[in-house]
Write a protein that holds these residues in place. Structure first.
Motif, PDB file in Angstrom:
ATOM      1  N   ILE A 149      -6.061  21.129  -9.503  1.00  0.00           N
ATOM      2  CA  ILE A 149      -6.521  22.020  -8.528  1.00  0.00           C
ATOM      3  C   ILE A 149      -5.863  21.649  -7.482  1.00  0.00           C
ATOM      4  N   LEU A 150      -5.323  20.394  -6.845  1.00  0.00           N
ATOM      5  CA  LEU A 150      -4.056  20.838  -5.492  1.00  0.00           C
ATOM      6  C   LEU A 150      -2.992  21.359  -5.885  1.00  0.00           C
ATOM      7  N   GLU A 151      -2.778  20.564  -7.034  1.00  0.00           N
ATOM      8  CA  GLU A 151      -0.735  20.380  -6.642  1.00  0.00           C
ATOM      9  C   GLU A 151      -0.537  22.378  -7.336  1.00  0.00           C
ATOM     10  N   ASP A 152      -1.504  23.504  -7.869  1.00  0.00           N
ATOM     11  CA  ASP A 152      -1.509  24.008  -8.452  1.00  0.00           C
ATOM     12  C   ASP A 152      -1.454  25.185  -6.494  1.00  0.00           C
ATOM     13  N   GLY A 153      -2.741  24.939  -5.618  1.00  0.00           N
ATOM     14  CA  GLY A 153      -2.995  26.047  -5.083  1.00  0.00           C
ATOM     15  C   GLY A 153      -2.953  25.958  -3.252  1.00  0.00           C
ATOM     16  N   HIS A 154      -2.453  24.271  -3.656  1.00  0.00           N
ATOM     17  CA  HIS A 154      -2.657  23.544  -1.892  1.00  0.00           C
ATOM     18  C   HIS A 154      -1.875  22.767  -1.806  1.00  0.00           C
ATOM     19  N   GLY A 155      -0.362  22.378  -2.703  1.00  0.00           N
ATOM     20  CA  GLY A 155       0.615  22.230  -2.305  1.00  0.00           C
ATOM     21  C   GLY A 155       0.837  20.459  -2.261  1.00  0.00           C
ATOM     22  N   ILE A 156      -1.398  20.196  -2.654  1.00  0.00           N
ATOM     23  CA  ILE A 156      -0.931  18.818  -2.329  1.00  0.00           C
ATOM     24  C   ILE A 156      -0.792  17.866  -3.612  1.00  0.00           C
ATOM     25  N   ALA A 157      -0.570  17.110  -3.729  1.00  0.00           N
ATOM     26  CA  ALA A 157       0.838  15.827  -5.369  1.00  0.00           C
ATOM     27  C   ALA A 157      -0.458  14.490  -5.006  1.00  0.00           C
ATOM     28  N   SER A 158      -0.029  14.705  -6.943  1.00  0.00           N
ATOM     29  CA  SER A 158      -0.772  13.341  -6.962  1.00  0.00           C
ATOM     30  C   SER A 158      -0.010  11.945  -7.024  1.00  0.00           C
ATOM     31  N   CYS A 159      -0.041  10.870  -6.541  1.00  0.00           N
ATOM     32  CA  CYS A 159       0.570   9.253  -7.237  1.00  0.00           C
ATOM     33  C   CYS A 159       0.184   9.125  -7.617  1.00  0.00           C
ATOM     34  N   HIS A 160       0.529   8.529  -8.823  1.00  0.00           N
ATOM     35  CA  HIS A 160      -0.813   6.450  -9.764  1.00  0.00           C
ATOM     36  C   HIS A 160      -0.100   5.708  -9.148  1.00  0.00           C
ATOM     37  N   GLY A 161      -0.560   4.852  -7.906  1.00  0.00           N
ATOM     38  CA  GLY A 161      -0.075   4.073  -7.796  1.00  0.00           C
ATOM     39  C   GLY A 161      -0.905   3.232  -6.378  1.00  0.00           C
ATOM     40  N   ALA A 162      -0.707   3.058  -5.710  1.00  0.00           N
ATOM     41  CA  ALA A 162      -1.688   1.953  -4.965  1.00  0.00           C
ATOM     42  C   ALA A 162      -0.921   2.786  -3.333  1.00  0.00           C
ATOM     43  N   CYS A 163      -1.912   2.176  -2.646  1.00  0.00           N
ATOM     44  CA  CYS A 163      -1.639   3.166  -1.757  1.00  0.00           C
ATOM     45  C   CYS A 163      -2.007   1.934  -0.103  1.00  0.00           C
ATOM     46  N   LEU A 164      -1.389   1.380   0.269  1.00  0.00           N
ATOM     47  CA  LEU A 164      -1.394   0.297   2.421  1.00  0.00           C
ATOM     48  C   LEU A 164      -1.070   0.493   3.397  1.00  0.00           C
ATOM     49  N   ASP A 165      -1.917   0.652   4.082  1.00  0.00           N
ATOM     50  CA  ASP A 165      -1.740  -0.024   5.362  1.00  0.00           C
ATOM     51  C   ASP A 165      -1.326  -1.008   6.132  1.00  0.00           C
ATOM     52  N   ARG A 166      -0.003  -0.815   6.746  1.00  0.00           N
ATOM     53  CA  ARG A 166       0.095  -2.277   7.565  1.00  0.00           C
ATOM     54  C   ARG A 166       0.024  -1.698   9.665  1.00  0.00           C
ATOM     55  N   ASN A 167      -0.421  -1.866  10.251  1.00  0.00           N
ATOM     56  CA  ASN A 167       0.192  -1.769  11.634  1.00  0.00           C
ATOM     57  C   ASN A 167       0.431  -0.052  11.354  1.00  0.00           C
ATOM     58  N   GLY A 168      -0.573   0.615  10.934  1.00  0.00           N
ATOM     59  CA  GLY A 168      -0.002   2.433  11.358  1.00  0.00           C
ATOM     60  C   GLY A 168       0.459   2.525  10.143  1.00  0.00           C
ATOM     61  N   GLU A 169       1.588   2.099   9.490  1.00  0.00           N
ATOM     62  CA  GLU A 169       2.592   2.369   8.357  1.00  0.00           C
ATOM     63  C   GLU A 169       2.028   2.358   7.271  1.00  0.00           C
ATOM     64  N   GLY A 170       1.968   3.245   6.537  1.00  0.00           N
ATOM     65  CA  GLY A 170       1.633   3.103   5.212  1.00  0.00           C
ATOM     66  C   GLY A 170       2.815   2.440   4.287  1.00  0.00           C
ATOM     67  N   PHE A 171       2.859   1.757   3.012  1.00  0.00           N
ATOM     68  CA  PHE A 171       3.075   1.645   1.601  1.00  0.00           C
ATOM     69  C   PHE A 171       3.266   2.016   0.855  1.00  0.00           C
ATOM     70  N   ALA A 172       3.234   2.465  -0.780  1.00  0.00           N
ATOM     71  CA  ALA A 172       2.526   2.809  -1.846  1.00  0.00           C
ATOM     72  C   ALA A 172       3.744   1.515  -2.897  1.00  0.00           C
TER      73      ALA A 172
END
Length: 310
Positions: A111-134
């Motif tokens: 739904i999101l990638e077709d009409g909203h410019g939003i992509a999916s990533c099959h993986g983990a996402c974390l944040d350290r001190n305000g910076e994200g890493f996947a």
């Protein structure tokens, strides 16, 4: 992969819905990054896990996508039928809840990638001190193990442990959470004994997994809804050492491996084109590193910490 996706047209979708006795179904509306996904199932266990897994959506909201999870002897085990026009998926005789929740995420992603410019990533996402890493990689690469190893560090926050959404804003990439609670393995404590108290509270399914509230283990303040993505770590058991990747090298690896996502519901030429566009934009804005899994989980974690610490 343990299931095959068969695309169907709207006429077949209507026929399948007509064969369902709606009076015997549980209904749950859940919100997955702004999408209302309606689950209709004849399984109380699936209804319970789905309700625990995802954020609640008001019952008055019309659904963006529907997920029928049913037992029907007319179909083989783990049969999936999907009508992309109406965003309706039918899952018959599913033997593993993990596929149910992943297909729900794949449905939202469609739904999101077709009409909203939003992509999916099959993986983990974390944040350290305000910076994200996947962290991404093939099944068995150890990304989930390393994700929970990182969470032993009190400066690291969890965005998602299995699936996140991302979108581009200028020169930045924002990554967003997808699930309320996480679906984890019973053997997690074998690598990280610190999680044993959390696992003792869990209600495991036949696959030895359970939906758990990670806040019990790491605290409510360390579950975040979004972060600015700075790094992408591609974890693999087939390579040695650490190597920075160019945009084209990273894109080739991701495309060759179907973005490490076996739960993409539609794989048409159009979809391939927009996914390539989304990921190229992502890779041009983050630092990408290929990391070979090394020895024990703790040894691999030490290597990843060195990368994240710069």
């Amino acid at each position: 992969m343990g299931y095959e996706i068969v695309l169907i047209d709207s006429a077949e979708k209507d026929r399948l819905i007509g064969a369902v006795d709606r009076s015997k179904l549980y209904e749950v509306r859940s919100e997955i990054y702004g999408c209302c996904i309606k689950l209709l199932t004849d399984s109380n266990a699936v209804k319970h896990r789905f309700s625990e897994n995802f954020f609640f959506a008001s019952q008055s909201i019309r659904s963006h996508g529907r997920l029928f999870v049913l037992h029907d002897d007319a179909f083989p085990e783990n049969a999936v039928r999907y009508d992309s026009l109406s965003k309706t998926a039918f899952l018959y005789n599913m033997t593993y809840y993990g596929w149910v929740k992943s297909i729900a995420l794949g449905l939202s992603g469609d739904i999101l990638e077709d009409g909203h410019g939003i992509a999916s990533c099959h993986g983990a996402c974390l944040d350290r001190n305000g910076e994200g890493f996947a962290i991404v990689g093939m099944s068995g690469a150890g990304k989930t193990t390393q994700t929970y190893g990182f969470l032993l560090d009190p400066t690291v926050r969890a965005i998602a442990d299995d699936w996140f959404f991302f979108r581009i804003f200028g020169d930045e990439v924002l990554a967003y959470s997808s699930e309320k609670n996480f679906y984890i393995r019973a053997d997690l404590a074998a690598a990280w004994p610190e999680f044993a108290p959390l696992l003792q509270k869990a209600d495991y399914d036949a696959e030895g997994r359970a939906v758990v509230d990670l806040r019990w283990a790491i605290g409510k303040g360390r579950i975040f809804p979004l972060t600015t993505l700075r790094r992408l770590l591609i974890l693999t058991p087939d390579a040695e050492g650490v190597r920075r990747l160019s945009t084209e090298e990273a894109l080739f690896i991701l495309e060759t491996n179907s973005y490490f996502n076996p739960h993409l519901l539609v794989k048409s030429g159009y979809k391939a084109g927009i996914r390539q566009q989304y990921y190229r934009s992502l890779l041009e804005r983050v630092e990408v590193t290929l990391v070979g899994r090394k020895g024990t989980p703790a040894e691999t974690l030490a290597v990843l910490h060195e990368i994240i610490n710069g």
